[in-house]
Design a protein around this motif. Structure first.
Motif, PDB file in Angstrom:
ATOM      1  N   ARG A 129       0.842  -1.204   0.000  1.00 17.27           N
ATOM      2  CA  ARG A 129       0.000   0.000   0.000  1.00 17.27           C
ATOM      3  C   ARG A 129       0.876   1.253   0.000  1.00 17.27           C
ATOM      4  N   GLU A 132      -0.866   4.390  -0.895  1.00 16.04           N
ATOM      5  CA  GLU A 132      -2.177   4.529  -0.269  1.00 16.04           C
ATOM      6  C   GLU A 132      -2.101   4.951   1.192  1.00 16.04           C
ATOM      7  N   GLY A 175      -4.535   7.402  -2.527  1.00 16.30           N
ATOM      8  CA  GLY A 175      -5.351   6.258  -2.171  1.00 16.30           C
ATOM      9  C   GLY A 175      -6.824   6.615  -2.034  1.00 16.30           C
TER      10      GLY A 175
END
Length: 293
Positions: A129, A132, A175
């Protein structure tokens, strides 16, 4: 018995006389050497050359080996010095960048005195991630609450998604989706501001989507700066978000969507500021960014 030693002594004396004579003769200044002298000199020279050549060759080999060994050691030392120099160079460069970033962060803190700034450092970032979410080293005990804006010296990077006592998770702008919106505007002179909403992030263009909700007589132009408007009651006004790169109308021509490139580097985030809006409407607890619509 007495005759024999006398003969030997006589022969020895004659030999010494002849030897001295030969020595004296050889020491005389002469233009030409005798055949015997030439033969002896040539023989001695040839023998010296015969011995000297292999000795020189072997000596040269050992000298070359020593030179190669010394060169190898010198190169090894030089490589270590170069590696150490590069390491120091990188370290100095990183320190310069960090100092510059910290100075910019301090300057940015001073420019938002009307808000409660909480300086923090990114302590982890998941590879899955990466664009994000990040985790920072400040939490509820430092005054950090959900939905607070998070910025760097360059501009806004996202919002606090959740907090614990000592750390917080920050949801990055890259994100965001249709459920995460920010009231924003393009500031102009007079009453010509263009009001809209940041409504998610386009993965194909790697840009934020800014939908204009209040039409203006002026079209958006490439390079214009998009700021937080503060109208949602959560984020402070005037936080830089991104620059307009392209504007597209919808299929009916009723609204326009601008593709905005974030001003902050989302891939290299180290020091951040969590911003709490002050004033009578600064209670961000329980309020989501979706409410800014």
């Amino acid at each position: 018995m007495r005759v024999f030693p006398r003969k030997r002594l006589f022969i020895l004396l004659i030999g010494i006389i002849i030897l001295v004579g030969l020595i004296g003769y050889s020491l005389q200044d002469r233009e030409n050497e005798t055949i015997v002298e030439q033969f002896v000199k040539d023989t001695v020279g040839w023998a010296q050359n015969l011995v000297h050549t292999p000795v020189d060759y072997v000596t040269g080999i050992f000298e070359n080996i020593d030179d190669i060994k010394n060169t190898y050691e010198e190169n090894k030392i030089l490589r270590e010095n170069i590696a150490e120099y590069k390491s120091l160079q990188y370290e100095v460069q990183e320190l310069k960048e960090e100092n510059e970033e910290l100075r910019n962060t301090i300057d940015k803190t001073e420019s938002i005195r009307d808000y409660n700034p909480v300086q923090a450092t990114v302590i982890s970032r998941s590879p899955e991630r990466w664009i994000e979410q990040v985790t920072i080293n400040k939490g509820s005990q430092d005054g950090v609450e959900e939905n607070m804006a998070v910025i760097t010296a360059d501009g806004m990077i996202g919002k606090v998604e959740s907090e614990s006592k000592f750390t917080s998770s920050v949801k990055l702008l890259t994100g965001f989706d249709q459920f995460n919106r920010i009231s924003a505007k393009v500031s102009r002179e007079g009453d010509d501001d263009v009001i809209g909403m940041i409504e998610g992030y386009d993965q194909e263009t790697n840009q934020l989507m800014f939908r204009v909700v209040e039409e203006s007589d002026f079209d958006l132009e490439e390079g214009e700066l998009v700021l937080s408007s503060g109208m949602g009651g959560v984020f402070p006004a005037g936080l830089p978000i991104g620059e307009v790169k392209e504007v597209k109308p919808d299929e009916y021509g009723l609204t326009r969507t601008a593709f905005v490139e974030p001003v902050a580097d989302m891939y290299d985030i180290n020091n951040v500021i969590v911003v709490e809006r002050q004033g009578p409407d600064n209670d961000a607890s329980g309020e989501s960014e979706e409410a800014e619509s």
